[in-house]
Design a protein around this motif. Sequence first.
Motif, PDB file in Angstrom:
ATOM      1  N   ARG A  84       5.042 -48.574 -42.626  1.00  0.00           N
ATOM      2  CA  ARG A  84       5.038 -47.110 -42.605  1.00  0.00           C
ATOM      3  C   ARG A  84       3.605 -46.593 -42.653  1.00  0.00           C
ATOM      4  O   ARG A  84       2.832 -46.948 -43.537  1.00  0.00           O
ATOM      5  CB  ARG A  84       5.810 -46.530 -43.790  1.00  0.00           C
ATOM      6  N   ASP A  86       0.809 -43.894 -43.547  1.00  0.00           N
ATOM      7  CA  ASP A  86       0.731 -43.001 -44.707  1.00  0.00           C
ATOM      8  C   ASP A  86      -0.509 -42.114 -44.616  1.00  0.00           C
ATOM      9  O   ASP A  86      -1.410 -42.187 -45.464  1.00  0.00           O
ATOM     10  CB  ASP A  86       0.709 -43.828 -45.994  1.00  0.00           C
ATOM     11  N   LYS A  90       1.439 -36.759 -45.811  1.00  0.00           N
ATOM     12  CA  LYS A  90       2.780 -37.225 -45.477  1.00  0.00           C
ATOM     13  C   LYS A  90       3.638 -37.226 -46.730  1.00  0.00           C
ATOM     14  O   LYS A  90       3.297 -37.841 -47.737  1.00  0.00           O
ATOM     15  CB  LYS A  90       2.736 -38.626 -44.875  1.00  0.00           C
ATOM     16  N   THR A  91       4.771 -36.542 -46.695  1.00  0.00           N
ATOM     17  CA  THR A  91       5.607 -36.365 -47.876  1.00  0.00           C
ATOM     18  C   THR A  91       6.624 -37.484 -48.018  1.00  0.00           C
ATOM     19  O   THR A  91       6.905 -38.211 -47.057  1.00  0.00           O
ATOM     20  CB  THR A  91       6.349 -35.021 -47.798  1.00  0.00           C
ATOM     21  N   LEU A  94       9.462 -37.393 -45.548  1.00  0.00           N
ATOM     22  CA  LEU A  94       9.093 -37.929 -44.235  1.00  0.00           C
ATOM     23  C   LEU A  94       9.096 -39.457 -44.248  1.00  0.00           C
ATOM     24  O   LEU A  94       9.495 -40.094 -43.270  1.00  0.00           O
ATOM     25  CB  LEU A  94       7.727 -37.411 -43.818  1.00  0.00           C
ATOM     26  N   HIS A  95       8.671 -40.055 -45.356  1.00  0.00           N
ATOM     27  CA  HIS A  95       8.785 -41.504 -45.496  1.00  0.00           C
ATOM     28  C   HIS A  95      10.261 -41.923 -45.469  1.00  0.00           C
ATOM     29  O   HIS A  95      10.613 -42.941 -44.868  1.00  0.00           O
ATOM     30  CB  HIS A  95       8.151 -41.958 -46.815  1.00  0.00           C
ATOM     31  N   GLU A  98      11.512 -42.024 -42.036  1.00  0.00           N
ATOM     32  CA  GLU A  98      11.014 -43.190 -41.316  1.00  0.00           C
ATOM     33  C   GLU A  98      11.813 -44.439 -41.677  1.00  0.00           C
ATOM     34  O   GLU A  98      12.078 -45.302 -40.819  1.00  0.00           O
ATOM     35  CB  GLU A  98       9.538 -43.397 -41.629  1.00  0.00           C
TER      36      GLU A  98
END
Length: 287
Positions: A84, A86, A90-91, A94-95, A98
């Motif tokens: 991922r 980062d 990036k919140t 949002l992770h 993903e």
Amino acid sequence: MWPLLGALAVFAAEAGAEDCGGSGTEGILVTEESGSYTCQPSTGGPFPGVLYSHGGKNGLIGGDLQGTCEALARAGYLAYAKFRLDPPGKTIPLHALEVEQALTHLLGLLDVDTTRIGVIGYSRGGTLTYALAESQNEVIDATILLAPAAAGSYLQNQTADVSPIDAPVFVGVAENDLYQDDHVTLANDLVAALTDGEKHVFYYPYPHYPDLSCPGCDGHQVFQVVDDEYTDYWCDVEDFLSLHVAGETIDLPGLGAPGAAIAVLALLLGAGWMHQSRKQSSLSNTE
């Protein structure tokens, strides 16, 4: 019923912990793309699938994407270890998105058996994996959380209502995982919430972790690699996946065939079988 199931699971894991992990790529296929790894046995298939989500933030990676991916393939799984990005700003949601996309990618691979799916997450990846187990409960057969992180208030908010959890949950943490954050309390609180919600949860508290090569490191390092000289946590991971994803039985010492069959039957009653029934129905409705 749950305390009995937990005791049997620990017994089964201890019984099957002699041969796990390993190293090398003989007999497996490994593909790397943009830091993410896909690994599978080189022959046979379709294979049960496992998604691995790493920890870390601000560009640092917690866990071993390639090593974990390869170990899963050696154990007979088609594994996807997603890297991922980062970037600043990036919140966590949002992770989480993903990670959901990574699961979709795994389910779309040619040789994966979509009726047998496990998910593993370490640290922040464990918290994201827990959220995935809630949002994709009709797809996931087993959830493994290795020292899940707080991620601000994200884990607390996600576990305020555990009712969406369907598949069995493995929670592991070392007893001295206390310095980056109090991961022991986080794990205990998660286990308590799942237990209160009558979920199928297994707690693996690992002993004090002494990484002598890393002065100042704490118990959070126990899950940093697969083959670690101080713990056999990976054996527990493989046994849990074997029982709940691959569908294999584990020999229990001291029990004859009928006794072992009864023990495994007890482990699979309730949430496990009901989950599989709902999952098959869901898959048939979406094809």
